[in-house]
Design an enzyme around this catalytic site. Sequence first.
Site, mmCIF file in Angstrom:
data_model
loop_
_atom_site.group_PDB
_atom_site.id
_atom_site.type_symbol
_atom_site.label_atom_id
_atom_site.label_comp_id
_atom_site.label_asym_id
_atom_site.label_seq_id
_atom_site.Cartn_x
_atom_site.Cartn_y
_atom_site.Cartn_z
ATOM 1 N N ASP A 413 0.824 -1.204 0.000
ATOM 2 C CA ASP A 413 0.000 0.000 0.000
ATOM 3 C C ASP A 413 0.863 1.260 0.000
ATOM 4 O O ASP A 413 1.936 1.313 0.612
ATOM 5 C CB ASP A 413 -0.901 -0.020 1.248
ATOM 6 C CG ASP A 413 -1.783 1.190 1.354
ATOM 7 O OD1 ASP A 413 -2.662 1.356 0.495
ATOM 8 O OD2 ASP A 413 -1.594 1.985 2.307
ATOM 9 N N GLU A 466 1.075 -0.472 -5.127
ATOM 10 C CA GLU A 466 0.148 0.623 -5.399
ATOM 11 C C GLU A 466 0.996 1.884 -5.507
ATOM 12 O O GLU A 466 1.327 2.505 -4.497
ATOM 13 C CB GLU A 466 -0.896 0.765 -4.276
ATOM 14 C CG GLU A 466 -1.916 1.843 -4.589
ATOM 15 C CD GLU A 466 -2.530 2.494 -3.361
ATOM 16 O OE1 GLU A 466 -3.604 3.098 -3.487
ATOM 17 O OE2 GLU A 466 -1.925 2.410 -2.279
#
Length: 734
Positions: A413, A466
């Site tokens: 993330d 990401e």
Amino acid sequence: MNTELSLSSIQSLLDGNLADPGSLLGPHPISYCGNEATAIRVFQPNAQSMWVVDSNSGSKRPMRRVHPEGIFEAICDETPENQYRVEMIDKAGETVQTTDPYSVPSIFSDFDRYLLGEGRHHDMYERLGAQLRTVDGVVGVNFSVWAPNARAVQVVGEFNSWDGRHTVMQRIPDLGIWELFVPGAKVGQRYKFRIQTEEGRWIDKCDPLAFASELPPLTANIISDISSYTWSDDDWMQQRAEFDPMHAPMNVYEVHLGSWQKGPGRTHGWLSYRDLAARLVDYCHRMNFTHIELMPISEHPFSGSWGYQSVGYFAPTSRHGSPDDFMFFVDHLHQNGIGILIDWVPAHFPKDDHGLRRFDGSALYEHADPRQGEHPDWGTMIFNYGRNEVKNFLISNALFWLDKYHIDGLRVDAVASMLYLDYSRENGEWVPNRYGGRENLEAIDFFREFNDAVHTNHPGVVTAAEESTAWPGVSRSTKDGGLGFDYKWNMGWMNDTLRYMRNEPIHRQFHQNELTFSMIYAFTENFMLPLSHDEVVHGKGSLISQMPGDMWQKFANLRLLYSYMWTHPGKKLLFMGGELAQWNEWNDDDGPQWELLDFATHRGIQQLVADLNKLVVENPALHHFDFSGDGFEWIDCQNAQDSTLVYIRKGTADHAPILVCSNFTPVPREDYRIGVPESGYWKEVFNSDSEAYGGSNVGNYPGCETTGVGHHGRDDSILVTLPPLGTSIFRLEQ
């Protein structure tokens, strides 16, 4: 009483802040009556009387009380070399025989110490934390924790009535690690570390390497045995080692376990891992998803963070059960052919008092300077990636999930926030690197070491980033100067596509480049196409609510969006609820609107997603060359006036090519001539406007034969009818 112990050291011991309790307690050589002897000392406030018991002969030597608070000592003529136990009669009159914690050798070998010092002990979860251990036949737990700036550390829990005065931990020189074997501590008991800071303040902290924790809002850790589960996924694990992430199909279903489905009568409706395993297997089989991706599974105090503000990095959240229950979850999915990725969050951690922030009273895991150590957007702390011990903690955590829980992939993330020192900061709010630049050099090194460690130790496991900027080489090998990820989320494709789809069809002719631009850079990285939870929260609305037009057009546009996504190069990811065309924006209390499946229109969207997944899996042309220009060819991308796109997806010479024809207006296009690369019969294998999906059934069933007329620069062509706001997909039949 007559003893060599000083009153000041005794007082520090009684206060529980003696940094080196082993200097007083345990066996110590002394000179007694002119001869060499050994003084064995024990601090046991609950004892009435005590003895030293020779482990070999069983002979006993009484210990004398040298302090009324419970300090006992025995003088032995010969050094017992740890071959002794201590026996006591406690205040309840019961006799207990156990190991002297301060006579137990360290669990850390010289090699462990070397690797920890280097910051390369990638299985540190086998040493630090609460490790089950048997010493001289006595079962207990070896506790250890990294707290280099602490004055003293105690381990407290149910095994000592949360009184750490006689479980003061021993500091390991040069490592900043504190350690103590606690005999009699058991699986299932709760515990924490009680740390005295340099200022003399006592703070209670969770174990950073705990394997389990209490159900929030309670915060204690739980002693766990994570080695007792019997796995049954050997076939999957052997096949995974041969998994080819470049050429295999991957259709990922992103799931938030806490809200995917609810159970009546349960805490907040949370289903157990075992219930979820059965339901998800059935659903993924029905929907033809190859993998699921779980939003962060590690323990987190605030449910509203969805797991992205973790405290227990080595503990699956107790909301759904025990570590064994989560192992069963993974095992069951593997036995049924479904892979599991998890969201992994090394970008930040929360400020909760029991967590990592100022763990030993100092900025230990984070930077002390808030310009480097705090996220202005999220109100969280940033890891100090340049510190060996912190980097080691994170990499070993990643490997832990792959090793102990058989996880198949890690989606990292907020990578952009880690790569840039000025991420979401104004001038003067960030500290440049040593060259004066904005790149976080320590984070770059961390990513490369992380990816190398994952791929070396666990072949077939995938990593995905990401990363929302144009940082080069995110999914390129570290040997070639890249960061080493297998995949990069294509945030540019996602933003451009959704922006295009939000336009009324009459205006789309002026935005054709928003669809075609992705192919300019499509093969610069190994892209995964995400329609994730981020696109249906924080006021964005659900995907179908973002589509323009009346009710029919909204559903048609959503079917068109999914058809375009599933045929575009790249692996696929869809967040739960998207396959239902749910109207509500997602929140972690309610989850998907399953009741909408009472309506044929919503069932149609669900069936469309299932069929698209199956189409991708069964047709190598739609997945084999996702990351290579060999797998894609434009037929026509310039007809902006009609807002149409036509392209070919290709596999190897043995794979039948796939022709994709999309019409982004509500006007049917009849007798639409399309040039094709080969003559023959092109079978219509999918039509998003099918009645089965809630469409108007405009299409080309069962297919089209080439006409011998050249078009689009090709020698042959077919005449098709393009459905309104629809996609027709053809496969050349050999």
